[in-house]
Each structure stands twice: as C-alpha cells, then as structure tokens.
Design a protein around this motif. Structure first.
Motif, PDB file in Angstrom:
ATOM      1  N   LEU A   1       0.581  -1.004  -0.247  1.00 48.93           N
ATOM      2  CA  LEU A   1      -0.170  -0.045   0.156  1.00 48.93           C
ATOM      3  C   LEU A   1       1.025   1.609  -0.080  1.00 48.93           C
ATOM      4  N   SER A   2       0.546   2.297  -0.754  1.00 52.74           N
ATOM      5  CA  SER A   2       1.158   3.634  -1.258  1.00 52.74           C
ATOM      6  C   SER A   2       0.370   4.803  -1.145  1.00 52.74           C
ATOM      7  N   TYR A   3       0.919   6.008   0.286  1.00 50.51           N
ATOM      8  CA  TYR A   3       0.149   7.106  -0.704  1.00 50.51           C
ATOM      9  C   TYR A   3       0.964   7.813  -0.672  1.00 50.51           C
ATOM     10  N   ASN A   4       1.003   8.826  -1.161  1.00 52.60           N
ATOM     11  CA  ASN A   4       2.040   9.519  -2.244  1.00 52.60           C
ATOM     12  C   ASN A   4       1.115  10.778  -2.046  1.00 52.60           C
ATOM     13  N   PHE A   5       1.775  11.668  -0.939  1.00 50.81           N
ATOM     14  CA  PHE A   5       1.053  12.855  -0.335  1.00 50.81           C
ATOM     15  C   PHE A   5       1.947  13.907  -1.450  1.00 50.81           C
ATOM     16  N   PHE A   6       1.150  14.674  -2.044  1.00 48.28           N
ATOM     17  CA  PHE A   6       1.859  16.141  -3.288  1.00 48.28           C
ATOM     18  C   PHE A   6       3.237  16.483  -1.870  1.00 48.28           C
ATOM     19  N   GLU A   7       4.268  16.872  -2.304  1.00 44.07           N
ATOM     20  CA  GLU A   7       4.933  17.842  -1.804  1.00 44.07           C
ATOM     21  C   GLU A   7       5.032  17.318   0.421  1.00 44.07           C
ATOM     22  N   LYS A   8       4.925  16.029   0.249  1.00 39.37           N
ATOM     23  CA  LYS A   8       5.033  15.626   1.922  1.00 39.37           C
ATOM     24  C   LYS A   8       5.386  14.281   1.699  1.00 39.37           C
ATOM     25  N   ASP A   9       5.656  13.696   2.922  1.00 41.73           N
ATOM     26  CA  ASP A   9       6.660  12.149   2.545  1.00 41.73           C
ATOM     27  C   ASP A   9       5.792  11.390   2.168  1.00 41.73           C
ATOM     28  N   LYS A  10       6.133  10.635   1.611  1.00 42.41           N
ATOM     29  CA  LYS A  10       5.484   9.260   0.600  1.00 42.41           C
ATOM     30  C   LYS A  10       5.272   7.846   1.831  1.00 42.41           C
ATOM     31  N   ASN A  11       4.533   7.825   2.341  1.00 43.03           N
ATOM     32  CA  ASN A  11       3.756   6.269   3.137  1.00 43.03           C
ATOM     33  C   ASN A  11       4.143   5.189   2.094  1.00 43.03           C
ATOM     34  N   GLN A  12       5.203   3.986   2.060  1.00 43.49           N
ATOM     35  CA  GLN A  12       4.468   3.259   1.435  1.00 43.49           C
ATOM     36  C   GLN A  12       5.701   1.833   2.448  1.00 43.49           C
ATOM     37  N   GLY A  13       4.013   0.816   2.451  1.00 42.77           N
ATOM     38  CA  GLY A  13       4.785  -0.196   3.151  1.00 42.77           C
ATOM     39  C   GLY A  13       3.884  -1.271   2.958  1.00 42.77           C
ATOM     40  N   ALA A  14       3.590  -2.387   3.462  1.00 45.96           N
ATOM     41  CA  ALA A  14       2.919  -3.872   3.199  1.00 45.96           C
ATOM     42  C   ALA A  14       1.565  -4.275   4.442  1.00 45.96           C
ATOM     43  N   ILE A  15       1.101  -4.972   3.420  1.00 48.20           N
ATOM     44  CA  ILE A  15      -0.058  -4.524   4.332  1.00 48.20           C
ATOM     45  C   ILE A  15      -0.675  -6.986   4.868  1.00 48.20           C
ATOM     46  N   GLU A  16      -0.597  -6.716   6.054  1.00 50.65           N
ATOM     47  CA  GLU A  16      -1.182  -8.259   6.243  1.00 50.65           C
ATOM     48  C   GLU A  16      -2.588  -8.219   6.840  1.00 50.65           C
ATOM     49  N   GLY A  17      -3.651  -8.830   6.545  1.00 48.51           N
ATOM     50  CA  GLY A  17      -5.025  -8.906   6.868  1.00 48.51           C
ATOM     51  C   GLY A  17      -5.449 -10.255   6.566  1.00 48.51           C
ATOM     52  N   VAL A  18      -7.089  -9.420   7.077  1.00 50.36           N
ATOM     53  CA  VAL A  18      -7.867 -11.010   6.686  1.00 50.36           C
ATOM     54  C   VAL A  18      -9.338 -10.782   5.712  1.00 50.36           C
ATOM     55  N   LEU A  19      -9.568 -11.164   4.903  1.00 51.10           N
ATOM     56  CA  LEU A  19     -11.041 -10.936   4.549  1.00 51.10           C
ATOM     57  C   LEU A  19     -12.456 -11.597   5.184  1.00 51.10           C
TER      58      LEU A  19
END
Length: 164
Positions: A77-95
């Motif tokens: 999952l990645s959140y690329n916010f304009f002119e801010k730090d990028k949040n990028q990482g892994a997910i693990e869960g259940v459906l």
C-alpha cells in the motif's frame, strides 16, 4: 510318489499365493505410488488471487496491491501525498466478506509505524474505510471495525498489476 490330500494342496496353494502377493515388485510399486502421492501433496503451490488498485485525489496518488490466499491477505500500500513524505509499506490481514481489514506496516519520516487499514473491495473498486482509532500494543487500531464508514474514503480503481 506320495499323493497329496486336499488339505495339503490348499495349504501349499495358500503359501504360494501369499508369497506371490508380497513379491518385491508389488511392494516396490505400492511404495512408489505412496511416495508419488505424498510428493504431489507436498508440492502443491498456492497461487493467490492478485489485484491492483490505483487512485488520484488532486496531486495525491494511491496504490494498493492485494494477494488473497485462503486464510490471509498480503500486499503493498502506498500513499503519495504531494510535497509530503511518501507512506509506503506492506499489508497483512483478513478478508471478511468484501471487507479487507489489515495491518499496514510502513515507513514515514524515517520512522516505522503500524496502523490498521480497511478497504471495501467491490466490483472494480477498493474504497478505504475510516473510523475512530485507538493505540493498542504500539499500533493504531479501529475501536469498532463494525462501525467503519466507507462513504468518504479514498476510492481506488482496479488496474492491471503491471501498470503503475
């Protein structure tokens, strides 16, 4: 030469049948079949159902990749916010039904963080859910996952996983 009676003939026939039934060739064939069956079961590969989603809101962009196995969902999952730090990482869960509830482990501003995320996966979209959160055991989690709202969440569209 002495004649054999019926009892002797039956005993010899039973002995020969027993020897024939336990011949080394038959034992080897049975062992090979058993070994082949075990090997086939051990080599079974689980191929997850993969899906990718992307979204845009103004100059911000988002990416979600899910790999759904029978008992767990993993991905990125990645959140690329304009002119801010990028949040990028892994997910693990259940459906659960069509709702993905997962732990999101990511780096932001040089610090590793963990928070719970939720996405409603329907048709060709993934919509992020929001709700009241609290800190438990070093991570932010939803107080009541049943009360999540998906009405105003980031909406991602399904895309081929090769594009990004």
């Amino acid at each position: 030469m002495k004649r054999m009676n019926a009892t002797s003939k039956g005993w010899i026939l039973a002995l020969m049948t027993g020897i024939a039934c336990n011949s080394p060739q038959q034992e080897a064939a049975t062992t090979a079949e058993t070994s082949d069956s075990a090997a086939k079961q051990e080599n079974k590969v689980m191929i997850p159902a993969s899906a990718c989603y992307t979204g845009q809101s103004g100059k911000d962009s988002f990416f979600l990749k899910t790999e759904i196995f029978p008992n767990v969902v993993t991905g990125t999952l990645s959140y690329n916010f304009f002119e801010k730090d990028k949040n990028q990482g892994a997910i693990e869960g259940v459906l659960k039904g069509d709702t993905l509830l997962a732990d999101y482990t990511f780096m932001s501003e040089g610090k590793k963080s963990v928070r719970q995320v939720a996405f409603l996966l329907r048709d060709s979209t993934a919509t992020e859910g929001y709700g009241e959160v609290e800190e438990k055991e070093g991570k932010m989690v939803f107080k009541d996952p049943a009360a999540l709202s998906f009405a105003k969440g980031i909406r991602l569209q399904k895309t081929p996983c090769g594009e990004r």
